[in-house]
Design a protein around this motif. Sequence first.
Motif, PDB file in Angstrom:
ATOM      1  N   UNK A 320       0.783  -1.199  -0.017  1.00  0.00           N
ATOM      2  CA  UNK A 320       0.042  -0.066   0.066  1.00  0.00           C
ATOM      3  C   UNK A 320       0.610   1.364  -0.069  1.00  0.00           C
ATOM      4  N   UNK A 321       1.974   1.335   0.888  1.00  0.00           N
ATOM      5  CA  UNK A 321       2.940   2.229   0.886  1.00  0.00           C
ATOM      6  C   UNK A 321       3.743   2.627  -0.285  1.00  0.00           C
ATOM      7  N   UNK A 322       3.940   1.512  -0.821  1.00  0.00           N
ATOM      8  CA  UNK A 322       5.114   1.490  -2.219  1.00  0.00           C
ATOM      9  C   UNK A 322       4.858   2.464  -3.088  1.00  0.00           C
ATOM     10  N   UNK A 329       0.235   6.501   9.351  1.00  0.00           N
ATOM     11  CA  UNK A 329       0.068   7.664  10.455  1.00  0.00           C
ATOM     12  C   UNK A 329       0.229   6.803  11.779  1.00  0.00           C
ATOM     13  N   UNK A 330       0.227   5.647  11.665  1.00  0.00           N
ATOM     14  CA  UNK A 330       0.535   4.814  13.005  1.00  0.00           C
ATOM     15  C   UNK A 330       0.962   3.624  12.567  1.00  0.00           C
ATOM     16  N   UNK A 346      -2.457   2.756  10.733  1.00  0.00           N
ATOM     17  CA  UNK A 346      -3.576   3.476  10.190  1.00  0.00           C
ATOM     18  C   UNK A 346      -2.741   4.088   8.939  1.00  0.00           C
ATOM     19  N   UNK A 347      -3.345   3.856   7.674  1.00  0.00           N
ATOM     20  CA  UNK A 347      -2.814   4.462   6.576  1.00  0.00           C
ATOM     21  C   UNK A 347      -3.818   5.383   5.910  1.00  0.00           C
ATOM     22  N   UNK A 348      -3.290   6.820   5.781  1.00  0.00           N
ATOM     23  CA  UNK A 348      -4.066   7.839   5.267  1.00  0.00           C
ATOM     24  C   UNK A 348      -3.844   7.789   3.711  1.00  0.00           C
ATOM     25  N   UNK A 349      -4.851   8.784   3.101  1.00  0.00           N
ATOM     26  CA  UNK A 349      -4.786   9.034   1.558  1.00  0.00           C
ATOM     27  C   UNK A 349      -4.779   7.754   0.899  1.00  0.00           C
ATOM     28  N   UNK A 366      -5.928   0.048   9.434  1.00  0.00           N
ATOM     29  CA  UNK A 366      -7.032   0.707   8.896  1.00  0.00           C
ATOM     30  C   UNK A 366      -6.837   1.555   7.747  1.00  0.00           C
ATOM     31  N   UNK A 367      -7.565   1.745   6.654  1.00  0.00           N
ATOM     32  CA  UNK A 367      -7.013   2.455   5.442  1.00  0.00           C
ATOM     33  C   UNK A 367      -7.848   3.890   5.478  1.00  0.00           C
ATOM     34  N   UNK A 368      -7.477   5.018   5.326  1.00  0.00           N
ATOM     35  CA  UNK A 368      -8.197   6.185   5.305  1.00  0.00           C
ATOM     36  C   UNK A 368      -8.334   6.603   3.851  1.00  0.00           C
ATOM     37  N   UNK A 369      -9.512   6.842   3.159  1.00  0.00           N
ATOM     38  CA  UNK A 369     -10.023   7.168   1.990  1.00  0.00           C
ATOM     39  C   UNK A 369     -10.733   8.452   2.178  1.00  0.00           C
ATOM     40  N   UNK A 370     -10.426   9.626   1.245  1.00  0.00           N
ATOM     41  CA  UNK A 370     -10.949  10.771   1.495  1.00  0.00           C
ATOM     42  C   UNK A 370     -11.830  11.012   0.207  1.00  0.00           C
TER      43      UNK A 370
END
Length: 470
Positions: A320-322, A329-330, A346-349, A366-370
Amino acid sequence: MVITSVNPATEEAIATFELHTAEQVEQKLTAAVTAQRAWRRTPVEERTALLTRIAEVLREGAEEYAQIITREMGKPITEARAEIEKCAVTLDYYAEQAPKFLADERIASNASESGVVFDPLGVVLAIMPWNYPFWQFFRFAAPALAAGNAPFLKHANNVPEAALAVEEIVRKAGAPEGLCTTVLIESHRVAGLIEDDRIAAVTLTGSTQVGRIVASQAGKALKKQVLELGGSDPFIVLAGADIAEAARVAVKARFTNVGQSCVNAKRFIVEEPVADEFVAAFVEHASALKVGDPREGDTHIGPLARGDLRDELHDQVLRTLADGRAVLKLGGAPLEGPGYFYPPTIIDHVEPGDTAFEEETFGPVAAIIRARDVEHAVELANDTEFGLGASLWTQDLELARTLTRRIDAGAVFVNGMVVSDARLPFGGIKASGYGRELGDYGLREFVNIKTVWIGPATNAAPVAAEKIGE
């Protein structure tokens, strides 16, 4: 051959268990068929009385059974105790309600007596997962037993102690010998059971991948199935929602059972105007969760159930971060030392196409989707192969009533987290499976819904049929 139960908090072996041989499985299946044939003729009041006794046995041994859950799959002890009580509550519910759910339905007619009756199907193969080793079984077994069926359990092989315990609990409650059976077998032997004519139907709780295999096998054998499969549940927070309350509940919705539930919230879809506020509160609450020994009453996050599950989860985080768009975020890395521990992450954006958006993350991530606006939020919620549950947060209840009909899911909870409740049907759509558990709908999944038509009696002598050849 043997299977070994391993404590995921210490990585130490608990015990080994002999797998059942083909001959033993044959004996158990024969006994189950015999028991079910008698059980189906037992009055429903006697069948439901057994449910009441099972609930009593569970409550009497609650601490012992909770400890089994905690040491075999790592669930924090407070949640393990709650799991046992939830089983007992559900058994009580069906003990009270099943006679009504199973009552004959009559349709008045001047010329005939017609209606519907509900007959049991027979021996039902239950293929169950490790994440709720008691609850997943009893939420199926309570209505199945009440309806006159015999549960035949193939549990996950990392929880053999729990698998044998549920069989013993039903026996201890006074069930006829063979009515509730556990078999310890390798997964590749399940296909043979599904094909066996003595198995009337199949219920599976598990991954979508396994669901496709079981559905294919059961479909080929023309066996009724209920499949409760994976999920990537959206937790939708709209502008104007109670952000503080949504963030507080979001932590429980994501991190209960160390995030290892198909119905955990996994994708947090937040309208852009309130996203920063929500993320800050979410991170603050998640940071306060205690990771540690699941036997301790103040532990919130225990280990994942197996080492391979932790490795797979971490790989999903890294993928996900790649691409550099998502922001950590955490958390984000396995904890050092013994045990399969992974911290709240927690992963944002996160965006569509990212691993944490597309795949089910079965652990504390947890995935944060805006979302740009309400329409975009609904679009993002439905942009998944899954359709189990969804949580929607807004103070505009008229809008909520409209959106609940537009969200693709088996359940939508407004201003609350998705939970299973004995009174309400539970299940999904799309790749999350089909069929329902719980409520009256769940009870009727494993019955023959039989139409009965009875014409008027007549005193006239029957007309003799002509003999063939005369």
